[in-house]
Scaffold this motif. Structure first.
Motif, mmCIF file in Angstrom:
data_model
loop_
_atom_site.group_PDB
_atom_site.id
_atom_site.type_symbol
_atom_site.label_atom_id
_atom_site.label_comp_id
_atom_site.label_asym_id
_atom_site.label_seq_id
_atom_site.Cartn_x
_atom_site.Cartn_y
_atom_site.Cartn_z
ATOM 1 N N ALA A 1 0.825 -1.213 0.000
ATOM 2 C CA ALA A 1 0.000 0.000 0.000
ATOM 3 C C ALA A 1 0.857 1.259 0.000
ATOM 4 N N GLU A 2 1.943 1.240 0.749
ATOM 5 C CA GLU A 2 2.821 2.411 0.801
ATOM 6 C C GLU A 2 3.478 2.659 -0.560
ATOM 7 N N ILE A 3 3.753 1.587 -1.291
ATOM 8 C CA ILE A 3 4.326 1.742 -2.635
ATOM 9 C C ILE A 3 3.286 2.347 -3.576
ATOM 10 N N VAL A 4 2.039 1.886 -3.469
ATOM 11 C CA VAL A 4 0.970 2.486 -4.273
ATOM 12 C C VAL A 4 0.854 3.977 -3.950
ATOM 13 N N GLY A 5 0.931 4.298 -2.665
ATOM 14 C CA GLY A 5 0.858 5.692 -2.254
ATOM 15 C C GLY A 5 1.993 6.524 -2.823
ATOM 16 N N PHE A 6 3.193 5.950 -2.854
ATOM 17 C CA PHE A 6 4.343 6.653 -3.425
ATOM 18 C C PHE A 6 4.129 6.908 -4.916
ATOM 19 N N VAL A 7 3.660 5.873 -5.625
ATOM 20 C CA VAL A 7 3.390 6.014 -7.061
ATOM 21 C C VAL A 7 2.367 7.120 -7.306
ATOM 22 N N ALA A 8 1.297 7.125 -6.516
ATOM 23 C CA ALA A 8 0.224 8.095 -6.700
ATOM 24 C C ALA A 8 0.662 9.517 -6.378
ATOM 25 N N SER A 9 1.720 9.651 -5.588
ATOM 26 C CA SER A 9 2.184 10.984 -5.188
ATOM 27 C C SER A 9 3.227 11.560 -6.139
ATOM 28 N N ARG A 10 3.600 10.806 -7.183
ATOM 29 C CA ARG A 10 4.577 11.321 -8.148
ATOM 30 C C ARG A 10 3.906 12.370 -9.046
ATOM 31 N N PRO A 11 4.671 13.334 -9.541
ATOM 32 C CA PRO A 11 4.104 14.334 -10.447
ATOM 33 C C PRO A 11 3.686 13.696 -11.780
ATOM 34 N N PRO A 12 2.790 14.346 -12.512
ATOM 35 C CA PRO A 12 2.201 13.755 -13.721
ATOM 36 C C PRO A 12 3.191 13.304 -14.782
ATOM 37 N N HIS A 13 4.394 13.892 -14.828
ATOM 38 C CA HIS A 13 5.335 13.523 -15.890
ATOM 39 C C HIS A 13 6.168 12.291 -15.531
#
Length: 244
Positions: free
Chosen positions: A209-221
């Motif tokens: 879940a924390e990895i999903v959260g990290f992915v989702a918090s990356r900027p759009p590019h």
């Protein structure tokens, strides 16, 4: 700024439940879907989300679920699972059908239905939880490994098909995670399920879940294409350092 919406399938337990909690902490309004609606409603109440019944193997269920959702910014295809450990010569076709319907066609149904909304969001993200079984095969695991290979190829194909569209795609392929996964695989045999993790420190649902959260918090590019994550005690599928 409007609240962003995340959709998580298979959210009544394990990785899905932990992911819903993680995304809610990031400020997302999380729509959780699964068959066990009682668990979903409790989770939604705790995180301020929305619980909707969902059977990813049913066309009508998926239609009702996806039509009830307005804007979508993140889709986490987490619903899936394994049944049995039979060799090819003894393959149970019903188990195979369940694995392919859940892992492959379930991912296809949700992704296809929500894709227009993800594109329309202007910054969409599809995270598909596959497995290290999407990269290897092992004896007695052909039903699950073939389904996970197919699910992964579906997801990876989208990366090219959506090139130029405002949608990122991330595949997360976990190794051994201690959830209800093995309990389902072995038809509720808790003793047999426990042996899968015996002598090792497996990953936890919160780790994924924390990895999903990290992915989702990356900027759009920024697109994190594929993330393979295993416990330190695991080298590959079926190869562990076990302590007595």
């Amino acid at each position: 700024m409007s609240i962003r919406t995340a959709v998580v399938t298979g959210a009544s337990s394990g990785i899905g439940e932990a992911t819903a909690r993680e995304l809610a902490k990031q400020g997302y309004h999380v729509v959780v879907g699964a068959r066990r609606i009682d668990r979903l409603e409790q989770l939604a109440a705790e995180i301020g989300g929305t619980a909707l019944p969902l059977d990813v193997t049913g066309d009508e269920s998926v239609r009702a679920f996806t039509e009830a959702i307005g804007e979508v910014h993140v889709l986490v295809n987490n619903a899936g699972g394994a049944k049995g450990l039979a060799p090819v010569a003894e393959a149970d076709l019903d188990d195979w059908r369940w694995m392919w319907e859940t892992n492959v066609l379930g991912t296809l149904r949700l992704t296809k239905a929500l894709l227009p909304k993800l594109i329309a969001s202007g910054d969409g993200l599809i995270v598909t939880i596959t497995s290290v079984a999407a990269f290897v095969h092992y004896d007695n695991g052909s039903g699950y490994t073939s389904a996970k290979h197919a699910q992964a190829v579906l997801h990876r194909t989208l990366r090219g098909e959506l090139l130029g569209q405002p949608v990122r795609l991330t595949e997360i392929a976990p190794g051994a995670v201690e959830t209800e996964f093995s309990l389902v695989r072995f038809d509720g045999d808790a003793e047999r399920a426990a042996k899968v993790y015996e002598g090792i420190d497996p990953l936890l649902a919160t780790d994924i879940a924390e990895i999903v959260g990290f992915v989702a918090s990356r900027p759009p590019h920024v697109n994190l294409d594929t993330i393979v994550v295993k416990p330190r005690d695991q080298a590959e599928a079926g190869r562990f350092a076990r302590r007595s």
